[in-house]
Every structure is written in C-alpha cells, then in structure tokens.
Design a protein around this motif. Structure first.
Motif, short mmCIF file in Angstrom:
data_model
loop_
_atom_site.label_atom_id
_atom_site.label_comp_id
_atom_site.label_asym_id
_atom_site.label_seq_id
_atom_site.Cartn_x
_atom_site.Cartn_y
_atom_site.Cartn_z
N ASN B 76 0.83 -1.22 0.00
CA ASN B 76 0.00 0.00 0.00
C ASN B 76 0.86 1.27 0.00
OD1 ASN B 76 -2.25 -1.55 -0.03
ND2 ASN B 76 -2.94 -1.07 2.04
N GLU B 77 1.95 1.22 0.75
CA GLU B 77 2.86 2.38 0.81
C GLU B 77 3.40 2.69 -0.58
OE1 GLU B 77 6.07 1.81 3.65
OE2 GLU B 77 4.56 1.59 5.25
N LYS B 78 3.81 1.61 -1.26
CA LYS B 78 4.36 1.76 -2.61
C LYS B 78 3.31 2.38 -3.54
CE LYS B 78 5.78 -2.09 -4.67
NZ LYS B 78 6.34 -3.43 -4.67
N LYS B 79 2.10 1.88 -3.44
CA LYS B 79 1.02 2.38 -4.29
C LYS B 79 0.67 3.82 -3.94
CE LYS B 79 -1.19 -1.81 -5.80
NZ LYS B 79 -2.02 -2.90 -5.38
N GLU B 80 0.74 4.13 -2.65
CA GLU B 80 0.36 5.47 -2.20
C GLU B 80 1.34 6.51 -2.76
OE1 GLU B 80 -2.21 6.65 -1.09
OE2 GLU B 80 -1.69 8.58 -0.22
N VAL B 81 2.61 6.16 -2.78
CA VAL B 81 3.61 7.08 -3.31
C VAL B 81 3.30 7.37 -4.77
CG1 VAL B 81 6.07 7.31 -3.92
CG2 VAL B 81 5.42 6.37 -1.69
N SER B 82 3.03 6.30 -5.52
CA SER B 82 2.74 6.49 -6.94
C SER B 82 1.40 7.20 -7.13
CB SER B 82 2.83 5.13 -7.63
OG SER B 82 1.69 4.84 -8.33
N ARG B 83 0.42 6.89 -6.27
CA ARG B 83 -0.90 7.55 -6.38
C ARG B 83 -0.77 9.05 -6.18
NH1 ARG B 83 -4.81 10.00 -3.94
NH2 ARG B 83 -3.60 10.12 -2.02
N GLN B 84 -0.01 9.43 -5.17
CA GLN B 84 0.14 10.87 -4.88
C GLN B 84 0.77 11.61 -6.06
OE1 GLN B 84 2.07 11.52 -1.11
NE2 GLN B 84 0.39 10.60 0.04
N MET B 288 -8.82 7.38 -14.10
CA MET B 288 -8.30 8.47 -13.24
C MET B 288 -7.70 7.94 -11.94
SD MET B 288 -11.23 11.37 -13.70
CE MET B 288 -10.53 12.51 -12.51
N THR B 289 -6.76 8.70 -11.43
CA THR B 289 -6.15 8.34 -10.13
C THR B 289 -7.05 8.91 -9.03
OG1 THR B 289 -3.99 8.48 -11.12
CG2 THR B 289 -4.06 8.54 -8.72
N PRO B 290 -7.48 8.05 -8.10
CA PRO B 290 -8.48 8.52 -7.14
C PRO B 290 -7.90 9.34 -5.98
CG PRO B 290 -7.96 6.24 -6.72
CD PRO B 290 -7.14 6.64 -7.91
N LEU B 291 -8.78 10.12 -5.40
CA LEU B 291 -8.46 10.80 -4.14
C LEU B 291 -8.97 9.90 -3.02
CD1 LEU B 291 -7.83 13.37 -2.33
CD2 LEU B 291 -10.20 13.98 -2.67
N THR B 292 -8.05 9.38 -2.24
CA THR B 292 -8.43 8.46 -1.15
C THR B 292 -7.84 8.96 0.16
OG1 THR B 292 -8.09 6.73 -2.82
CG2 THR B 292 -8.58 6.00 -0.59
N PHE B 293 -8.66 8.99 1.20
CA PHE B 293 -8.13 9.40 2.52
C PHE B 293 -7.09 8.39 2.98
CE2 PHE B 293 -12.70 11.02 3.40
CZ PHE B 293 -12.44 12.23 2.76
#
Lengths: 211, 303
Positions: B76-84, B288-293
């Motif tokens: 998840n951390e890896k994905k979060e970096v790319s998502r941001q 699209m890349t989502p906005l997720t809390f």
C-alpha cells in the motif's frame, strides 16, 4: 475285555478334551495371521506418532513465519527451509506408514480363506466381522494418505508463493483457509478410523475369547 | 530268579494305544501352551491398536498475521507514493480547466429524474455512486443517467458498516456485486467506487489492498457539502465556503452530495454559483487516479 473298555473310555475323553483338530488348526492359523498383521500395525502406529510430532513442528514453523515482517528476509528464508525439511520428513513417514499398513492388511487378508471354512457359526461371524472392520479401516486410511498429501501440497503452494515473493495477500489468505479446511477433513477421517479401530479391537478380543 | 515277561499281541495293541494317548496328551498340552502363548501375545497385539492422534485445530488465519499486515502495508505504501504523484499531475491538468467533480451518493432514488433534469438545465454532468439493490429497482433511471453522459460508479450493496467492513474481502465483494448489476443494466463496467461514510476509519489496509487487487479505484472527496446533516440551503452556503477554500489551495473540488430530496431542492442555488464561478463540471472515469483518505496507521477494523 475290561481293559479294552477302559482304553475306549480314556480315548473318548481325550478326544473330547482336544476337540476337532482341524478347527483348532484354522483358529491357530487365523491367530497367527492376526499377530503377524499386528507387528506391522505396531510399526504403523509408531510412524503415525512420529508424523504427529513432525506435523506439530511444521505448524510451529508456520506460526513463527507469520509472526515475521516481510522485511525480515533472512529469517523468512530460514523458516522456508525448515518448512521444506519438515515436509520431506512428513512425506517419508507417510510412505513408511502407508507401507506398514499395507503389509498389516495383506497379512490380515490371508485369514479370509480360513474364516470362511470355520464350522462354528458364531466364531465364523465374528471372524467375518473382523474382516469387514479391517476393510473399513483400510479404506479410511487410504483416504487419510491421499488427503494428507493434498494437505502437504497446499502448504507447499503457500510457501512457494512466499519464496517467489508473490505476496498476493488474498491468495495467501485463501491458501491457509484451504489448509485449515483440509486439516479438518483429515481430522474427521482419523476420528472415524479410530472408531473402526476400537470396534476392530473389541471384535478381535471376542474372537480370542472364543478360542 | 526273576523272569522277564513278554507281551502278547493284545498287550502290544494296548501299549500302542497308550503311546498314542500319550502323544495326544503331549499334543494337547502343547496346544494348551499355544493358547497360553496366544493370550500372552494379546498384549503385544493390543498395543498395535492405539488410537491415532491428529489435531484439526486450525492454524492462525494468514489475514490476521504480522506477515500479512507487513505485506499489505508495504504494498500500500508503494502504491500510495505512486498515487500521490499521479494525482498531483491530474490535479494540475484539472486546474487548467477549472474542473469540478460533483458526486452524488446513495441513489438511484425516486428523485433522480428530477436531479438529472436540474443538471441538464445547468448543462452539467456529475458522477453517481449507486447502490446495487436500488439500481435493480430503478434500471430505467440508471440507463437515463448513462445516456446523459454522467459518470457511473459504485457504492456497494448494504451501506451497513457491520456488513461492508466485516472482513478484508467484504468491501470488494459488495463492489463486485454492484459492478455486475450496473453492467447488466448499462453494459458499462465501472471500477469507480466509494465506500459508505468514506474510507476513513473503517477501510483497513487489508481492505484497501484487496480492492486494489480487484482493480477498483476508491474515491473519497475534498469538499463535504454536509447535505447529510444540514438538510436545507445551509448546505449550499457551506459548500460555497469549501469551494473557496479549495480554490485558494489549488485543489480541484470533488464534492460529496447525496441523491435525495432535500439536496435536490436547493441544488439549483449551488449550481448557479458553480456556473457563475466558471467551473467546468466533469465526470470521474476508470482511468483516473483517485483521491483516497490515507489510513496513516489510524484505520481500524470494526468489532
């Protein structure tokens, strides 16, 4: 003449005491086969006891592994090696156990011919029931071996995912659910096997008391 | 002088019979020993029939383990970096358009047609996060929503915290079910999802991971209209304040609204403001890349 009569009486008594020699011979042969079979069953029980112990150790490896973090690569690798070793040991014990039960079964199966010829109906019935119970045990233990091997394969697939670093959480989770399900099924088979073993044991005692 | 007596024929027969009896006796005694030996061997045999031990006790579920959590968190951390990173890029492009994303949860309802008419009046499109059972009840309005060019998205089946957050798989399972219903009505396969009450705090890392594995894009919002609480035009004023804030900080507004009567009643007021400000209403799409809390270690499993 009196002496001859005495001989006849003595001979008759002795014959009565010794019974029909053919029936006794059959009973002795049946008992002999049961005893031969039992020696292999003893080895089978030994194998199963060891299998139980090794399985306990293998489960401990799983418990240790899942307590690690994915960043503890060396420890994970060590646990995977241990898991592989215990899997091999279990496979070896399964094989030995299977061979010993097969031998016990083969020896036991030889009583059938004699059992069919027993003149005493009660004794014959008990011997035939013994055969049925042994067949039931054989069928169940064969299921056990098959299911146990599947169980080891499921575990192996799980460890394989970890080893290849395919960390699909849902696949890994499912794999362990399948392992638990498999373990439950094996437990049920063993439970039923034990029921038949107890019945077999009681029946065999009945048979021994008749002879 | 003692004279040795010789046996006559009868005597010989008698001795033979006696010998025979003796042999039989010995055989009998020997046989008796065999029986004794058999009894003795019962003990040996008895040991061969020990009950087998097997523990069916299940091993700890992998999902609950440290290893599992660390796998999920790392991924998840890896994905979060790319998502941001992706989200930032997307936001920059949206800022050039002065985009706004209006989103309506909980529909379709008996008022959806009216809502679609109002959006039409203002020449705006929105994204609808719809519930599976309600789509089944109102397939015609779902089709109309689609034909009007609005975004089609999923909001699960039960809307019950105790159901949808009950296991790592539960959110995905509900979304898959909703996805199938939507596809059966419109032929559109949507990967756009929003969880009831948003992702925080009930959507755990494991749930996020499984959603992601199922290729769902999980959307929250950055403007809460509060229409679920302020059931009159106060929600419009509140939303306007929020839009001013997002404009100041350079965030493209993703506005949380609900497909319900009270919201629809005051919606023209809000849409007038949006139009006047020059926003371009766009719809969310699968790519699209989502906005997720983020969880930031604060998400928790219910129970």
């Amino acid at each position: 003449m009196k002496r001859l009569l005495a001989f006849a009486v003595v001979v008759s008594i002795i014959f009565l005491l010794t019974g029909c020699p053919t029936n006794e011979k059959r009973a002795a042969k049946i008992q002999e086969k049961i005893e031969e079979s039992a020696t292999f069953e003893n080895d089978f029980v030994d194998n199963q006891t060891k299998l139980y112990e090794v399985r306990g150790k293998a489960q401990q490896v799983y418990d240790d592994l899942i307590d690690l973090s994915i960043n503890d690569a060396d420890m994970i690798s060590q646990k995977l090696d241990e898991a592989a070793t215990y899997k091999e040991e279990q496979e070896k014990l399964l094989k030995q156990s299977e061979e010993n039960f097969q031998k016990a079964y083969d020896k036991f199966s030889k009583i059938e011919k004699n059992a069919q010829k027993i003149k005493d109906e009660n004794q014959k019935d008990v011997a035939l029931e013994l055969i049925t119970l042994m067949n039931n045990r054989k069928e169940l233990i064969d299921t056990f071996f098959e299911k146990y091997r599947d169980y080891l394969e499921l575990q192996s697939t799980f460890y394989g995912y970890i080893e290849k670093e395919e960390y699909r959480f849902d696949s890994l989770d499912k794999q362990i659910k399948d392992v638990n399900e498999s373990s439950k099924e094996i437990g049920e088979v063993i439970q039923q096997f034990n029921v038949y073993t107890e019945q077999y044991s009681n029946k065999r005692d009945d048979y021994y008391q008749m002879n | 002088m003692h004279r040795r007596r010789r046996l006559n024929t009868r005597g010989k027969i008698a001795v033979s019979i006696l010998l025979f009896i003796l042999i039989l006796l010995i055989t009998w005694l020997f046989g008796g020993d065999k029986k004794g030996a058999a009894k003795e061997s019962e003990n040996i045999i008895g040991n061969s029939l020990d009950m087998l031990s097997f523990s069916s006790e299940p091993v700890e579920a992998f999902a609950d383990s440290t290893l599992s959590q660390s796998i999920v968190e790392k991924e998840n951390e890896k994905k979060e970096v790319s998502r941001q990173k992706e989200y930032k890029k997307q936001n920059q492009l949206d800022q050039l358009d002065k985009a706004i994303y209006l989103t309506f949860d909980d529909g379709p309802s008996r008022d959806t047609n009216q809502l679609l008419d109002i959006l039409d009046d203002y020449d705006m499109t929105a994204t609808f996060f719809m519930m599976g059972p309600k789509m089944k009840e109102n397939p015609t309005v779902v089709k109309r929503t689609y034909h009007k060019g609005h975004g089609l998205a999923l909001h699960g089946i039960t809307h019950e915290v105790s159901n949808i957050y009950s296991s790592p798989y539960a959110p995905s399972e509900e979304m898959v079910e909703g996805q199938e219903i939507l596809e059966s009505i419109t032929g559109v396969k949507s990967n756009i999802v929003r969880l009831p009450y948003g992702t925080f705090p009930y959507l755990t890392e494991s749930m996020r991971y499984v959603l992601s594995q199922n290729e769902f894009n999980t959307w929250d919002w950055n403007v809460d209209s509060m229409d679920w609480d302020l059931k009159d035009d106060r929600y419009v004023q509140h939303t306007i304040q929020e839009l001013k804030r997002t404009e100041e900080v350079g965030e493209t507004p993703i506005v949380l609204l609900h497909d319900k009567k009270e919201t629809i009643e005051y919606l023209p007021e809000l849409l007038s403001y949006i139009k006047k400000q020059g926003y371009k209403a766009k719809v969310l799409t699968n790519d699209m890349t989502p906005l997720t809390f983020p969880c930031a270690g604060q998400c928790r499993q219910i129970n």
